[in-house]
Design a protein around this motif. Sequence first.
Motif, PDB file in Angstrom:
ATOM      1  N   ILE A  72      -2.998   1.801  -1.566  1.00 22.76           N
ATOM      2  CA  ILE A  72      -3.700   0.912  -0.647  1.00 22.76           C
ATOM      3  C   ILE A  72      -5.150   1.325  -0.430  1.00 22.76           C
ATOM      4  CG2 ILE A  72      -1.649   0.109   0.529  1.00 22.76           C
ATOM      5  CD1 ILE A  72      -2.359   2.026   2.807  1.00 22.76           C
ATOM      6  N   GLY A  73      -5.487   2.571  -0.616  1.00 23.92           N
ATOM      7  CA  GLY A  73      -6.863   3.024  -0.431  1.00 23.92           C
ATOM      8  C   GLY A  73      -7.210   3.174   1.040  1.00 23.92           C
ATOM      9  N   GLU A  74      -8.168   4.024   1.307  1.00 27.26           N
ATOM     10  CA  GLU A  74      -8.576   4.285   2.680  1.00 27.26           C
ATOM     11  C   GLU A  74      -9.933   3.680   3.003  1.00 27.26           C
ATOM     12  OE1 GLU A  74      -8.385   8.453   3.458  1.00 27.26           O
ATOM     13  OE2 GLU A  74      -6.376   8.617   2.623  1.00 27.26           O
ATOM     14  N   ARG A  75     -10.708   3.386   1.959  1.00 27.37           N
ATOM     15  CA  ARG A  75     -12.054   2.864   2.176  1.00 27.37           C
ATOM     16  C   ARG A  75     -12.493   2.074   0.953  1.00 27.37           C
ATOM     17  NH1 ARG A  75     -16.491   6.576   0.120  1.00 27.37           N
ATOM     18  NH2 ARG A  75     -15.443   7.742  -1.516  1.00 27.37           N
ATOM     19  N   ARG A  76     -13.600   1.378   1.090  1.00 28.58           N
ATOM     20  CA  ARG A  76     -14.197   0.688  -0.055  1.00 28.58           C
ATOM     21  C   ARG A  76     -15.148   1.682  -0.701  1.00 28.58           C
ATOM     22  NH1 ARG A  76     -15.744  -4.558  -2.093  1.00 28.58           N
ATOM     23  NH2 ARG A  76     -17.870  -4.507  -2.858  1.00 28.58           N
ATOM     24  N   GLY A  77     -14.645   2.370  -1.683  1.00 29.30           N
ATOM     25  CA  GLY A  77     -15.427   3.412  -2.325  1.00 29.30           C
ATOM     26  C   GLY A  77     -16.084   2.927  -3.601  1.00 29.30           C
TER      27      GLY A  77
END
Length: 130
Positions: A72-77
Amino acid sequence: MTGDPAPTIRVDKWLWHARFFKTRSIATRLVSEGRLRVDGTPISKPARMVGPGMVLTFPQGRAVRVVRILAIGERRGPAAEAQELYEDLSPPPPPRSDPNPSFDGKGRPGKKERRYIIRHRRDTGSGDLD
């Protein structure tokens, strides 16, 4: 032994994190218009929660994208980090029926050849110059 629920995230936010769309509002609009499918089922609510293992199908430009969520990811990296969030299952694009002409190995067409091409396309109704 507690069964932690699988991590989930809003579908519009995940599409934005995975860099499929430049802004979250564009992703929200796509979902609201009913143009996204989750595991083959059309959805129209951007607040729909998605998690790893689900398959998303949606149009992007002229292509249809099919992706499986891996994380899901934690940030827009950065893009490299975003590509680790999904597995691309999209079919390869079809080959172009009219590859770029080589003009007998001479490179770009000159003025005379360009005029001929434009006149020929206008007369035959071939359409765009793509």
